[in-house]
Write an enzyme that holds these catalytic residues in place. Structure first.
Site, PDB file in Angstrom:
ATOM      1  N   GLU A  46       0.239  -5.133  11.628  1.00 40.75           N
ATOM      2  CA  GLU A  46       0.944  -4.664  10.436  1.00 40.75           C
ATOM      3  C   GLU A  46       2.432  -4.991  10.509  1.00 40.75           C
ATOM      4  OE1 GLU A  46      -0.131  -0.782   8.464  1.00 40.75           O
ATOM      5  OE2 GLU A  46       1.834  -0.247   9.266  1.00 40.75           O
ATOM      6  N   HIS A  79       4.946   0.344  -0.352  1.00 44.09           N
ATOM      7  CA  HIS A  79       5.678  -0.630   0.454  1.00 44.09           C
ATOM      8  C   HIS A  79       4.703  -1.727   0.863  1.00 44.09           C
ATOM      9  CE1 HIS A  79       3.706   1.965   3.359  1.00 44.09           C
ATOM     10  NE2 HIS A  79       3.865   1.013   4.262  1.00 44.09           N
ATOM     11  N   CYS A 105       5.832   6.092   4.736  1.00 45.93           N
ATOM     12  CA  CYS A 105       4.709   5.280   4.247  1.00 45.93           C
ATOM     13  C   CYS A 105       3.952   5.920   3.090  1.00 45.93           C
ATOM     14  CB  CYS A 105       3.758   4.943   5.388  1.00 45.93           C
ATOM     15  SG  CYS A 105       4.507   3.832   6.596  1.00 45.93           S
ATOM     16  N   HIS A 154      -1.215 -10.426  -1.654  1.00 47.39           N
ATOM     17  CA  HIS A 154      -0.379 -10.065  -2.808  1.00 47.39           C
ATOM     18  C   HIS A 154      -1.049  -9.046  -3.731  1.00 47.39           C
ATOM     19  CE1 HIS A 154       2.007 -13.384  -1.322  1.00 47.39           C
ATOM     20  NE2 HIS A 154       3.005 -12.834  -1.972  1.00 47.39           N
ATOM     21  N   HIS A 163       3.533  -5.136   3.731  1.00 52.14           N
ATOM     22  CA  HIS A 163       3.550  -5.705   5.078  1.00 52.14           C
ATOM     23  C   HIS A 163       3.133  -7.169   5.027  1.00 52.14           C
ATOM     24  CE1 HIS A 163       3.948  -1.783   7.012  1.00 52.14           C
ATOM     25  NE2 HIS A 163       3.019  -1.326   6.174  1.00 52.14           N
ATOM     26  N   HIS A 202       0.843  -1.195   0.000  1.00 53.10           N
ATOM     27  CA  HIS A 202       0.000   0.000   0.000  1.00 53.10           C
ATOM     28  C   HIS A 202       0.877   1.243   0.000  1.00 53.10           C
ATOM     29  CE1 HIS A 202      -0.239   0.740   4.676  1.00 53.10           C
ATOM     30  NE2 HIS A 202       0.941   0.329   4.324  1.00 53.10           N
TER      31      HIS A 202
END
Length: 150
Positions: A136, A29, A25, A75, A31, A16
């Site tokens: 997260e 990137h 952020c 994904h 998680h 995201h």
């Protein structure tokens, strides 16, 4: 009869970017999310029911969460559809990437609220969503509780 809470855990990988954010952020990137889903209900008391003694069969809960959350978000890259990230999203889609455009900033807080609504609509009437925990990172998570949102 007693109310019992049961929890099932899930994991998925999602990317995201937070448009307009003032830190790292804002960049795309990803998680390794861990989602804990806790429901509450009364165990089935009918001894002739194959699910006797269960609040809900873990496999039934798994099917709901897998279809609504894991299979959709795993994904994928999530962007707020109301930001300029839409151009990037369309470019990625054109190149065959799995992209989700949502009506919110894809923070853990907003994602867990979205997940709660999706899961609640699929649960049997006798089962209530008690809480969600969306982890997260190893040290950061957001939680949603039905009691806070009644």
């Amino acid at each position: 009869m007693n109310k019992i809470r049961i929890t099932k855990q899930f994991s998925f990988e999602t990317g995201h970017a937070l448009y307009g954010y003032d830190g790292k952020c804002r960049n795309v990137h990803g998680h390794s999310y861990r989602l804990s889903v806790t429901v509450i209900g009364t165990p089935i008391s009918n001894t002739e029911n194959v699910k006797y003694g269960m609040v809900i069969d873990f496999s039934d809960l798994k099917k709901i969460v897998k279809e609504e959350i894991v299979d959709v978000f795993d994904h994928a890259t999530v962007f707020n559809k109301n930001t300029p990230h839409v151009e990037l999203a369309n470019e990625l889609k054109d190149r065959g990437h799995n992209v989700l455009l949502v009506n919110y900033q894809p923070t853990s807080e907003m994602m867990v609220m979205d997940f709660a609504e999706k899961i609640k609509t699929r649960l049997p009437e006798t089962i209530k969503l008690h809480s969600l925990k969306l982890q997260e990172t190893a040290t950061s998570y957001a939680e949603w509780f039905a009691s806070d949102n009644a």
